[in-house]
Design an enzyme around this catalytic site. Structure first.
Site, PDB file in Angstrom:
ATOM      1  N   GLU A 283      -3.454 -25.316  12.366  1.00 58.32           N
ATOM      2  CA  GLU A 283      -3.037 -26.007  11.130  1.00 58.32           C
ATOM      3  C   GLU A 283      -3.559 -27.431  11.040  1.00 58.32           C
ATOM      4  O   GLU A 283      -3.621 -27.987   9.944  1.00 58.32           O
ATOM      5  CB  GLU A 283      -1.525 -25.975  10.953  1.00 58.32           C
ATOM      6  CG  GLU A 283      -0.731 -26.746  11.984  1.00 58.32           C
ATOM      7  CD  GLU A 283       0.756 -26.735  11.649  1.00 58.32           C
ATOM      8  OE1 GLU A 283       1.133 -26.748  10.471  1.00 58.32           O
ATOM      9  OE2 GLU A 283       1.550 -26.703  12.598  1.00 58.32           O
TER      10      GLU A 283
ATOM     11  N   GLU B 151       3.187 -20.757  19.133  1.00 55.46           N
ATOM     12  CA  GLU B 151       3.315 -22.121  18.599  1.00 55.46           C
ATOM     13  C   GLU B 151       2.067 -22.935  18.918  1.00 55.46           C
ATOM     14  O   GLU B 151       1.557 -23.677  18.073  1.00 55.46           O
ATOM     15  CB  GLU B 151       4.569 -22.781  19.169  1.00 55.46           C
ATOM     16  CG  GLU B 151       4.777 -24.235  18.778  1.00 55.46           C
ATOM     17  CD  GLU B 151       4.819 -24.465  17.280  1.00 55.46           C
ATOM     18  OE1 GLU B 151       4.930 -23.498  16.502  1.00 55.46           O
ATOM     19  OE2 GLU B 151       4.678 -25.631  16.863  1.00 55.46           O
TER      20      GLU B 151
ATOM     21  N   LYS C  20      -0.262 -24.698  16.017  1.00 56.63           N
ATOM     22  CA  LYS C  20      -0.562 -26.139  16.033  1.00 56.63           C
ATOM     23  C   LYS C  20      -2.064 -26.379  15.926  1.00 56.63           C
ATOM     24  O   LYS C  20      -2.531 -27.190  15.130  1.00 56.63           O
ATOM     25  CB  LYS C  20      -0.029 -26.780  17.326  1.00 56.63           C
ATOM     26  CG  LYS C  20       1.472 -26.918  17.380  1.00 56.63           C
ATOM     27  CD  LYS C  20       2.004 -28.129  16.665  1.00 56.63           C
ATOM     28  CE  LYS C  20       2.578 -27.953  15.310  1.00 56.63           C
ATOM     29  NZ  LYS C  20       3.376 -26.859  14.928  1.00 56.63           N
TER      30      LYS C  20
HETATM   31  C1  AGP Z   1       4.794 -26.188  11.377  1.00 53.55           C
HETATM   32  O1  AGP Z   1       3.902 -27.054  12.069  1.00 53.55           O
HETATM   33  C2  AGP Z   1       4.405 -25.975   9.952  1.00 53.55           C
HETATM   34  N1  AGP Z   1       4.328 -27.211   9.269  1.00 53.55           N
HETATM   35  C3  AGP Z   1       5.216 -24.898   9.276  1.00 53.55           C
HETATM   36  O2  AGP Z   1       4.943 -23.695   9.940  1.00 53.55           O
HETATM   37  C4  AGP Z   1       6.748 -25.083   9.261  1.00 53.55           C
HETATM   38  O3  AGP Z   1       7.262 -24.948  10.551  1.00 53.55           O
HETATM   39  C5  AGP Z   1       7.349 -23.975   8.389  1.00 53.55           C
HETATM   40  O4  AGP Z   1       6.852 -24.143   7.081  1.00 53.55           O
HETATM   41  C6  AGP Z   1       8.884 -23.997   8.374  1.00 53.55           C
HETATM   42  O5  AGP Z   1       9.323 -25.219   7.841  1.00 53.55           O
HETATM   43  P1  AGP Z   1      10.874 -25.598   8.007  1.00 53.55           P
HETATM   44  O6  AGP Z   1      11.136 -25.710   9.472  1.00 53.55           O
HETATM   45  O7  AGP Z   1      11.029 -26.888   7.276  1.00 53.55           O
HETATM   46  O8  AGP Z   1      11.679 -24.477   7.394  1.00 53.55           O
END
Ligand code: AGP
Length: 610
Positions: free
Chosen positions: A490, A483, A487
């Protein structure tokens, strides 16, 4: 993920629509557009931010009507151009469509419509919908929309207006969320409540195959064959308020949501932890309590950050409840022809409740006989409506694209579900009560970590020019390392890789060069000594170690260039603390690099397409 806002009422539509689109910006987009009926249908579209569209509208005539709609587009079919931006107008009746989703049979329909003499200007699937409605329009917009949607396959949330019926707004949904906010003689429709809450206190969520015809006097809900349907669920009070979706004194939503985590955890656990009786109360699971007693395996499925939370859930369930558990990338599980044994529950973990792969994996597991549970933040979302039961995060709307409070909320809910299950098996009331005490102490401990924010910024500043980082952890904090890497990637666009600390010797250690940042989660735990060995392996090769460690650890300072402290906590609960310095590090790296923290390039808040 595209955003939809539509309005019919007595106010000027344009300012209200533009404000709504700005509230949906966090979903991620690359162009925007608006349509207003002001005597006739007028459309304006622009590549880039909503503010670019707003400037384009300055002084333009024809946008003073009280019915209109707007859209933020995240490109799927067709490049990022003004021609491909929504709304898409037809070529015969002065009607326009905005759409969130994917029409799978658009190519065949496009050929059919071209043979009927329609001329297309864009590469989008949405323009096919507008031409199809146009082809079927015989003076009744609602009927034409129903007829057109009977021909399409795929996912859609659409809004349609037509200059020949200036007092009618038609909206419809299948697979992509759409909510109708109810005001006084006015209605605002949007993809999520954040664009509605300033104008309506009550709302309802469309069900799949619903078509809603809205006028200033009321609305009618039907199916694609024009049969009247009752609302399921009925009209509800909107639970969020403006303060929750406004920045307040913070610079970015991500920063706000990192700092909201103590209160978010209190809200998430509130009313669910009964320390006196040593039990966890999860109303959302009460309807399947008997089935849960016969549970033999748990499959946790998700994507991205939610998958990292699910991985921690897997460790919790095996460690504390002794239930065999596995985690699956939803995108892989749905196509893998998985074996789902009797007595299996699939747990879909998702902040938005709209991630296409997670929704599809849930379907796949149900088809194969699994019980379907949800760990979701957005109430009434598509995934939540597909589950047999579930537990909402209750951490409030998460606007920042980089998920933070939803992650800690997901881990907290998975911890509570584990305790709920464990109490049916091996965990005594006293053991549960002790763990509840530790969970209730977490918000205060996160507040202590947040006091180090400036220290985290200074540490980050030392390494922010480095283009490659490693994140390493063991046990419960191996997913936390993943994680932390996500972070950083992204929002700062720095390449980072997370892995089990032991894995380094199987290849990645070859990457270590002078000054390379290696972030270790080295809190007090069963594998502390092993992590210390891994740290020394990096130090021996002149890598720079940044350690997340337990307050009072006087050994770690001898081996790590920099230490970020977390309060002592039982190992199963440690990810909810260890992740906080990593969230702050990623945030500061992005700010120091001058990036748009809340709207990182190429990313959407929820990936509703495959
Ligand atoms: C996390 O920081 C991202 N924005 C992305 O990985 C996100 O967690 C993933 O797309 C899952 O989204 P959700 O929890 O809305 O299903």
């Amino acid at each position: 993920m595209c955003g939809i806002v539509a309005y019919i009422g007595h106010k000027q539509a344009r300012p209200l629509i533009l404000e709504g689109l700005k509230r949906l910006e966090y979903r991620g987009y690359d162009s925007a557009g608006i349509a207003v009926i002001d005597g006739s249908l007028n459309i304006a579209r622009a590549v880039g931010r909503v503010s670019v569209l707003e400037e384009q509208l300055e002084g333009r005539r024809g946008f003073s009507g009280t019915i209109g709609m707007g859209h933020t587009r995240w490109a799927t079919h067709g490049g990022v151009t003004e021609v491909n931006a929504h709304p898409h107008r037809d070529d015969r009746h002065g009607l326009a469509v905005i759409h969130n989703g994917i029409i799978e049979n658009y190519a065949a329909l496009k050929t059919y419509l071209q043979d009927k003499g329609h001329t297309f200007s864009s590469q989008t699937d949405t323009e096919v919908i507008s031409m199809l409605i146009s082809e079927l329009y015989e003076g009744d917009l609602e009927a034409a929309v129903q007829a057109a949607l009977r021909e399409v396959t795929g996912a859609y949330a659409i809004a349609v207006i037509c200059e020949k019926e200036p007092d009618t707004l038609v909206v419809a949904r299948k697979g992509s969320p759409l909510i109708v906010g109810i005001g006084d003689g006015e209605y605002i429709v949007a993809s999520d409540p954040s664009a509605i809450v300033a104008h309506a206190a009550q709302a309802f969520t469309l069900d799949d195959y619903n078509v809603v015809k809205i006028t200033r006097d009321g609305f009618r809900t039907s199916n694609l064959h024009n049969a009247q349907v009752t609302l399921n669920p009925k009209i509800e009070q909107l639970e969020i308020d403006l303060a929750q979706i406004e920045l307040g004194h913070y610079r970015h939503f991500m920063q706000k949501e990192i700092y909201e985590q103590p209160q978010a955890l209190r809200n998430c656990c509130g009313g669910r932890l009964d320390r006196k009786e040593g039990r966890v109360v999860l109303g959302g699971l009460s309807s399947i309590s008997k089935e849960l007693s016969k549970l033999r395996r748990v499959v946790l499925t998700a994507q991205g950050t939610a998958l990292h939370a699910a991985m921690i859930g897997r460790y919790l369930m095996e460690d504390l409840a002794k239930i065999p558990a596995q985690t699956e990338y939803a995108s892989e599980f749905r196509y893998r022809n998985p074996v789902v044994e009797e007595g299996t529950a699939v747990v879909a973990v998702s902040q938005s409740g709209e991630t296409a792969d997670t929704l599809a994996a849930l379907h796949e597991a149900r088809e194969r006989g699994a019980m379907a549970l949800g760990v979701i933040n957005v109430v009434g979302s598509s995934i939540s409506r597909e589950t047999d039961a579930g537990v909402y995060l209750r951490v409030g709307p998460e606007i920042g694209v980089a998920s933070t409070k939803a992650f800690t909320g997901q881990v907290a809910v998975l911890t509570m579900i584990t305790m709920f299950l464990a109490r049916k098996r091996y965990m005594s009331a006293d053991q549960c009560s002790d763990l509840i005490g530790e969970m209730e102490a977490l918000p205060g401990k996160i507040e202590r970590i947040l006091e180090q924010d400036d220290r985290v910024r200074r540490v980050t500043e030392k390494y922010v020019e480095r283009e490659n980082w490693l994140f390493l952890g063991r046990g419960y904090n191996y997913p936390t390392a993943l994680e932390g890497a996500l972070k950083l990637k992204e929002i700062s666009y720095i390449h980072a890789e997370g892995m089990p600390a032991a894995e380094m010797k199987h290849g990645p250690i070859a990457l270590i060069n002078e000054g390379m940042p290696a972030v270790f989660i080295a809190n007090r735990g069963r594998q502390y000594e092993k992590v210390m060995s891994n740290i020394q392996e990096v130090r021996a090769r002149k890598g720079h170690v940044i350690a997340v460690a337990t307050e009072g650890d006087d050994r770690i300072t001898k081996y790590a260039e920099d230490v970020l402290w977390i309060p002592d906590v039982p190992e199963p609960l440690s990810p909810m603390l260890a992740v906080v310095p990593l969230q702050l590090m990623a945030y500061h790296a992005a700010v120091l690099r001058g990036h748009d923290v809340d709207k990182p390039r190429n990313l959407a808040k929820s990936v509703t397409v495959e």
